[in-house]
Design an enzyme around this catalytic site. Structure first.
Site, PDB file in Angstrom:
ATOM      1  N   HIS A   1     -62.443  -9.200 -47.743  1.00 40.37           N
ATOM      2  CA  HIS A   1     -61.995  -8.653 -49.035  1.00 40.37           C
ATOM      3  C   HIS A   1     -61.815  -7.135 -48.964  1.00 40.37           C
ATOM      4  O   HIS A   1     -62.760  -6.372 -49.172  1.00 40.37           O
ATOM      5  CB  HIS A   1     -63.037  -9.020 -50.097  1.00 40.37           C
ATOM      6  CG  HIS A   1     -62.575  -8.840 -51.500  1.00 40.37           C
ATOM      7  ND1 HIS A   1     -62.959  -9.670 -52.525  1.00 40.37           N
ATOM      8  CD2 HIS A   1     -61.757  -7.924 -52.077  1.00 40.37           C
ATOM      9  CE1 HIS A   1     -62.404  -9.285 -53.655  1.00 40.37           C
ATOM     10  NE2 HIS A   1     -61.675  -8.209 -53.414  1.00 40.37           N
TER      11      HIS A   1
ATOM     12  N   ARG B   1     -53.834  -1.179 -50.216  1.00 39.73           N
ATOM     13  CA  ARG B   1     -52.875  -0.483 -51.102  1.00 39.73           C
ATOM     14  C   ARG B   1     -51.456  -0.349 -50.557  1.00 39.73           C
ATOM     15  O   ARG B   1     -50.613   0.243 -51.227  1.00 39.73           O
ATOM     16  CB  ARG B   1     -53.381   0.920 -51.476  1.00 39.73           C
ATOM     17  CG  ARG B   1     -54.765   0.951 -52.096  1.00 39.73           C
ATOM     18  CD  ARG B   1     -54.882   0.096 -53.333  1.00 39.73           C
ATOM     19  NE  ARG B   1     -56.161   0.280 -54.014  1.00 39.73           N
ATOM     20  CZ  ARG B   1     -56.751  -0.667 -54.716  1.00 39.73           C
ATOM     21  NH1 ARG B   1     -56.205  -1.867 -54.844  1.00 39.73           N
ATOM     22  NH2 ARG B   1     -57.894  -0.427 -55.320  1.00 39.73           N
TER      23      ARG B   1
ATOM     24  N   ASP C   1     -56.753 -11.903 -56.433  1.00 45.25           N
ATOM     25  CA  ASP C   1     -57.862 -10.982 -56.709  1.00 45.25           C
ATOM     26  C   ASP C   1     -57.406  -9.709 -57.415  1.00 45.25           C
ATOM     27  O   ASP C   1     -56.355  -9.151 -57.134  1.00 45.25           O
ATOM     28  CB  ASP C   1     -58.598 -10.581 -55.443  1.00 45.25           C
ATOM     29  CG  ASP C   1     -59.755  -9.664 -55.781  1.00 45.25           C
ATOM     30  OD1 ASP C   1     -60.737 -10.153 -56.354  1.00 45.25           O
ATOM     31  OD2 ASP C   1     -59.644  -8.457 -55.520  1.00 45.25           O
TER      32      ASP C   1
ATOM     33  N   ASP D   1     -64.950  -5.552 -50.713  1.00 40.62           N
ATOM     34  CA  ASP D   1     -64.117  -5.224 -51.883  1.00 40.62           C
ATOM     35  C   ASP D   1     -63.762  -3.735 -51.867  1.00 40.62           C
ATOM     36  O   ASP D   1     -63.697  -3.092 -52.928  1.00 40.62           O
ATOM     37  CB  ASP D   1     -64.777  -5.627 -53.206  1.00 40.62           C
ATOM     38  CG  ASP D   1     -63.763  -5.699 -54.353  1.00 40.62           C
ATOM     39  OD1 ASP D   1     -62.550  -5.486 -54.112  1.00 40.62           O
ATOM     40  OD2 ASP D   1     -64.184  -5.958 -55.493  1.00 40.62           O
TER      41      ASP D   1
END
Ligand code: DOR
Ligand code: ZN
Length: 430
Positions: free
Chosen positions: A57, A61, A151, A304
């Site tokens: 995860h 970008r 997500d 994350d």
């Protein structure tokens, strides 16, 4: 060229040994190995050797928000953090909902060459939650997509989620759910509890996460499919996972380093760096998450990693974009919360940061045993070092670390991807 790792302890156990790496593989393991004169010697006496870490995860970008991170800067952060494979989430611009985008992400990662950047495909077109993407085409592309997720957003419609699980099951790919019932989080910016109430911040109840975890467990059961829960953040989610496992449901889950270490008592300053989805919960949730990771109810750690620009974080708390950097601090936070308190051994760290994530997503060449003939995807760790986190000194293009000025244990001293050194002594580069 041969590389010799001098004096490492495999999985942090047993005596010091030398590990010779040649032709992308572990070529020999033993005490006092002879190597050719031109071998590169990495003196790692007393350090811990683990299989390279796998992060299910990350948000890199690219395409679309390269001012916050791109595949090159994110790959450098990953290599410095000890990762040899990362999964880049689909909430880019354009969204990774077609093979054009997912193939780009994979190819650009290979071109940079610091870490395998596996693209995550979107479950629904444009992350809009309505229409399924062509998962089969993305899975068959050069990016070989193995995991699908919206997500950032939850696949909210239960019928869409059901169809996604059925389709994914037929293709042998994984659906990863950002569990958030959006009708319960309208306007929410912080964990719903005494701290948010006192600070006047709109609350995000635990039930927003837990209701989706419960629902998706049942949908996976009925579809005979697997489901993976992103960033588990509550004690109740842990209980639901335990229940679902006991029923034989194929459900796996990850926890982030920040949900293991931090809690909502930090929100007092209204510093936007602490805004994240799901929100930092209460200290009792963090305790339950640590115990669940130790017990195996939560399978793995995933960062994350979510870079944001200064203009997106240094503003009113409710307007700050959610997300925190995580790649370069993940290991240290796991050591602080799990290894130092005796909840995990170094052998277990190999499981939760490498073997389990590789198995969940079916990566054949990662999370492999430290044995001769295996691919040399390796992380070398100095367990006795400490370091002080400083956002601008991290390799990411953004600085939004919640650990600023904290002293953390353990450093990654070298990372090898298929036998090539991708990070060494704090510097990334192949
Ligand atoms: O805090 C978060 N940031 N949570 C998410 O689910 C998405 C992520 C992002 O993309 O910034
Ligand atoms: Zn998420």
């Amino acid at each position: 060229m041969t590389i010799l790792l001098r004096g490492v302890r495999l999985y942090g156990e047993g005596d010091e040994v030398d590990v010779a790496v040649d032709d992308g593989q572990i070529a020999a393991i033993g005490a006092g190995l002879d190597v050719p004169g031109d071998a590169e010697i990495i003196d790692a006496r007393g350090q811990v050797l683990l299989p390279g870490f796998v992060d299910l995860h990350t948000h890199l970008r690219e395409p679309g928000r390269e001012y916050a991170e791109d595949i090159e800067t994110g790959s450098a952060a990953a290599a410095l953090g000890g990762f040899t494979a990362v999964f880049a989430m689909a909430n880019t611009d354009p969204v990774a909902d077609s093979a054009v985008v997912t193939d780009h992400v994979w190819s650009r990662g290979q071109q940079v060459g610091l870490v395998d950047v596996h693209p995550v495909g979107a479950v629904t077109i444009g992350l809009k939650g309505k229409q399924l993407t062509e998962m089969g085409l993305m899975a068959a592309g050069v990016g070989r997509v193995r995991m699908f997720s919206d997500d950032g957003l939850c696949v909210e419609d239960p019928l869409v989620m059901r169809r996604a699980l059925e389709y994914a099951s037929g293709l042998g790919v994984l659906i990863a759910q950002h569990a958030e019932e959006p009708r319960l989080t309208v306007g929410a910016v912080a964990h719903e509890g005494p701290n948010a109430a006192r600070l006047g911040l709109a609350g995000w109840p635990r039930a927003a996460e837990e209701s989706i975890v419960a629902r998706d467990a049942l949908l996976a059961r009925d579809a005979g499919a697997r489901v993976h829960i992103c960033h588990a953040s509550t004690a109740g989610t842990v209980e639901l996972l335990r229940w679902a496992r006991a029923q034989g449901i194929s459900i796996t889950a990850e926890v982030t380093p920040h949900h293991l270490l931090l809690d909502d008592s930090r929100l007092n300053t209204y510093d936007g760096v602490n805004r994240v989805n799901p929100p930092l919960r209460e200290a009792s949730d963090a305790v339950a998450l640590r115990q669940a990771l130790a017990d195996g109810v939560i399978d793995c750690v995933a960062t994350d990693h979510a870079p944001h620009g200064t203009h997106e974080k240094c503003c009113e708390f409710a307007n700050a974009r959610p997300g925190m950097l995580g790649l370069q601090t993940a290991l240290s936070v796991v050591v602080e919360t799990m290894v130092n308190p005796g909840l995990l051994t170094w052998r277990d760290v190999a499981r939760v940061m490498s073997e389990a994530p590789a198995a969940i997503v079916g990566l054949p060449d990662q999370g492999r045993p430290l044995e001769v003939g295996e691919p040399a995807n390796l992380t070398v760790i100095d367990p006795s070092a400490t370091w002080t986190v400083h956002g601008p000194a991290l390799a990411s293009r953004s600085d939004n670390t919640p650990y600023e000025a904290m002293e953390l244990p353990a450093t990654v001293t070298a990372t090898l991807l298929r036998g090539t050194v991708t990070a060494r002594d704090g510097k990334a580069g192949a």
